[in-house]
Enzyme design. Structure first.
Site, PDB file in Angstrom:
ATOM      1  CG  ASP A   1      35.576  51.843  58.911  1.00 13.98           C
ATOM      2  OD1 ASP A   1      34.424  51.838  58.408  1.00 13.98           O
ATOM      3  OD2 ASP A   1      36.182  52.889  59.191  1.00 13.98           O
TER       4      ASP A   1
ATOM      5  N   GLY B   1      45.501  54.106  62.618  1.00 17.63           N
ATOM      6  CA  GLY B   1      44.806  53.627  61.432  1.00 17.63           C
ATOM      7  C   GLY B   1      44.167  52.265  61.586  1.00 17.63           C
TER       8      GLY B   1
ATOM      9  N   GLY C   1      40.994  51.870  62.503  1.00 15.53           N
ATOM     10  CA  GLY C   1      39.530  52.002  62.456  1.00 15.53           C
ATOM     11  C   GLY C   1      38.908  52.283  63.809  1.00 15.53           C
ATOM     12  CB  SER C   2      39.997  54.267  66.747  1.00 14.65           C
ATOM     13  OG  SER C   2      40.245  55.500  66.107  1.00 14.65           O
ATOM     14  CB  SER C   3      36.147  56.652  63.597  1.00 14.74           C
ATOM     15  OG  SER C   3      37.222  57.544  63.684  1.00 14.74           O
ATOM     16  CB  ALA C   4      34.508  51.851  62.280  1.00  5.88           C
TER      17      ALA C   4
END
Lengths: 306, 306
Positions: free
Chosen positions: B147, B100, B102-105
Site C-alpha cells: 500500500d 479499507g 489504505g489510509s494508514s499508508a
C-alpha cells in the site's frame, strides 16, 4: 432361482471431487439411504423396468440406453450375453436422484449385483466394482468411480482412480447435509471446469494437487480420530472449490450458515458443485433451515445381495 | 518556507494480499482519493495535529504514538532530530479510514513527504517509500509495504516485499468497489491467518505461492491489455482467500452479486478480508446496491508535494 435382490447405498463426496478426475485421491462415503433392485426372470424375451420414475419395456435384443433408466439398461446390456431370458427389474430408492447422493452409481451397483447373483456368479466386491465402473463410464462418458467404490464397499473410502486404489477407513462421524435446491448435471459442471482448467492450467493443476493432498491428510486425521482437522481441511477445500468456479451464491450462503453453527467443524460443497448438497461435518444444533436438510448418515454397509 | 503541503493517494490491493507477507508478489493500485497533509512551523516546541478525526497537541519532546494519529506521529518522530521547531499538521482526507483504502499508508506517505519537503530534502520517491515503510512497520508491527508503494508511485504496481521490488505497470481499468459494511483490523486478520497457517503449513504455503503466481500472471496479462484474464485470476484468487479463511457470508454475497453483473470480469475481496471492500473488475451495469459503492478509480498520480 426365481428372483434375486440386491441393494447398494448412495454416497457423498467428502473431499477431492474434481481433483479425483485428474488422478488425485478423494474421500467418499456411503450413506444410509439405499437403492434396491429386484430381478425376476420372465417367460418371454422382454426387459421390463419399473420404478417411481416410470415404466419401460422393450425386447431384450432391442435394448438400448434410454432415460430415465440408462444406467440400469447399460448394466443389463453389459451382462446381456449371459442372460437366457427376459427380466423384470423393480427398483426402489430411499432417496431422490435429484439431491446429489450418487443415485447413478448406487443403481448401477445394485443392478449389477442382482444380475450377477442371478447368473450365479459369486458376489465379489471387486468384480461388482469393476463391472459397475465400466457401466458408469460408458454411460456418462466420464466418472472417477469414487461413488461406485462407496456404493460397493460402504463406510468411508480413500479412493484413487488410476490406477484404482480403494482403501476403507475406520471411523465415522455425524454429518449435516443440506440440499441447495437445485442440481446441475455432473458432466456439465466437469466441462465448465475443463474449460477453465485449459485457460489457467498451472493454477488448476496446483489446486487439484492441493485438493488431493488434503484428501490424504484427512484420511490420516480420520485414522487418528482427529475430526477437528478434517473440518479445517473441508473449509480449505471449500475455498479451492470456489477457486475452480463450482461454488455459487446459494452454496456459499449454506456453507457459511453451517460454519456459524457450534455443532459444525467444517463445511463444503459435496459433489461437482453449482448445485447439489453442502455437507457440514457434525450435527448442527440449529434445526430450522430455509433449505431441505437431508436426513443422511455415513453408513458402513456397502452393496448387499439379499 | 512558511508551510509545506503534500498529498498521497489511497490504495487497493488487486491480487496477492496475505501472500505478499510471505514473500510472494502482489498487485496493488493507487486510487483517486487522496490524503493531504499541510505542515506549518510553530513558534513554540509543540506539535498540533488536526483532522476530521479530532485534535491532538503535545510538546515535541514528549511526542509518542497515540490514536487516532499514530502513523502521523510516528512519521514525525522519525524525522524529529531534523526538526528545530514545533509543527502544526493539518490533515484532510477524501475518504474514510474505515473503508479499507489504505489510509494508514497514505497518511504516512503524505506526512513524510511534507516533512522532508519542509526539511528541504529532495522528494525522491524511493526515499519517501523507504521512510514511510519503516514508519508503517514500526507502527503496526507488520506490513508488506504494497500500500505504501501504491501511495508513493501511483498507478498499478507489481510489488514484492523482500527484497523490495516495485514495478509500475502500464494500463488501467474501471473498477467497482463495494464496502462490505464492516472492517476488521488488518493485524487481527493476519494473526488469524498465521494461526491457520501453523495448523496447515503445507496447504497454506501452496496457496500463498499460487496467489503470488497469479499476481505475476495478472501483471503479464495487463501488459498485454488482457483484462479478461485478470478477471479470471481474480475469481481464482477469491477462492484462495476463502480457503485461507478470510472470506465470510457478506463478502461472498457481494462477490457473487458482482459476478452476476454483465459489466464485471471478475471479483474478489480487496485487503486482508473478514470485512473491508470487494472489488469488481469493470464498471457494474447495476446501479442500486444494498451496500455502499465507493466512487473509486485507479489513478496514475502517486504522492505529490504541492
Amino acid at each position: 432361482m426365481t428372483a434375486s435382490t440386491a441393494s447398494a447405498p448412495g454416497s457423498l463426496m467428502l473431499l477431492g471431487e474434481h481433483a479425483v478426475l485428474h488422478g488425485r485421491p478423494a474421500l467418499v462415503c456411503a450413506v444410509n439411504r439405499r437403492i434396491r433392485v429386484t430381478l425376476r426372470p420372465r417367460a418371454d424375451r422382454e426387459v421390463h423396468i419399473r420404478s417411481s420414475l416410470g415404466r419401460y419395456a422393450i425386447a431384450i435384443d432391442q435394448l438400448q440406453p434410454a432415460d430415465p433408466f440408462r444406467f440400469v439398461i447399460a448394466a443389463v446390456l453389459r451382462q446381456k450375453d449371459r442372460l437366457d431370458a427376459g427380466l423384470d427389474l423393480e427398483i426402489e430408492s430411499e432417496f431422490s436422484h435429484q439431491v446429489g447422493l450418487g443415485s447413478s452409481a448406487a443403481v448401477t451397483v445394485a443392478t449389477t449385483a442382482a444380475l450377477l447373483a442371478w447368473i450365479g456368479e459369486p458376489a465379489e466386491p471387486q468384480t461388482i466394482f469393476d463391472e459397475s465402473l465400466t457401466v458408469v463410464r460408458q454411460t456418462q462418458g466420464l466418472g472417477s468411480g469414487a461413488d461406485v467404490a462407496a456404493s460397493v464397499f460402504g463406510g468411508i473410502v480413500a479412493y484413487r482412480a488410476s490406477p484404482v486404489d480403494i482403501r476403507k477407513l475406520d471411523g465415522t462421524h455425524p454429518l449435516t447435509v443440506i440440499y441447495s435446491g437445485s442440481k446441475r448435471p455432473t458432466v456439465e459442471v466437469v466441462k465448465l471446469v475443463e474449460a477453465a482448467h485449459a485457460a489457467q492450467p498451472k493454477a488448476f493443476d496446483t489446486i487439484f494437487s492441493l485438493m488431493g493432498w488434503s484428501a490424504d491428510a484427512a484420511a490420516e486425521a480420520i485414522a487418528h480420530g482427529d475430526w477437528q482437522t478434517v473440518g479445517e481441511l473441508m473449509n480449505i477445500n471449500q475455498g479451492l472449490m470456489d477457486a475452480i468456479g463450482v461454488s455459487n451464491r446459494v452454496l456459499s450462503e449454506i456453507v457459511y450458515a453451517l460454519r456459524d453453527d457450534p455443532g459444525i467443524l467444517g463445511s463444503k460443497i459435496s459433489g461437482s458443485g453449482l448445485g447439489d448438497c453442502v455437507i457440514g461435518l457434525g450435527r448442527a444444533k440449529r434445526t430450522e433451515w430455509p433449505q431441505v436438510v437431508l436426513p443422511v448418515e455415513i453408513a458402513a454397509r456397502g452393496f448387499e445381495v439379499e
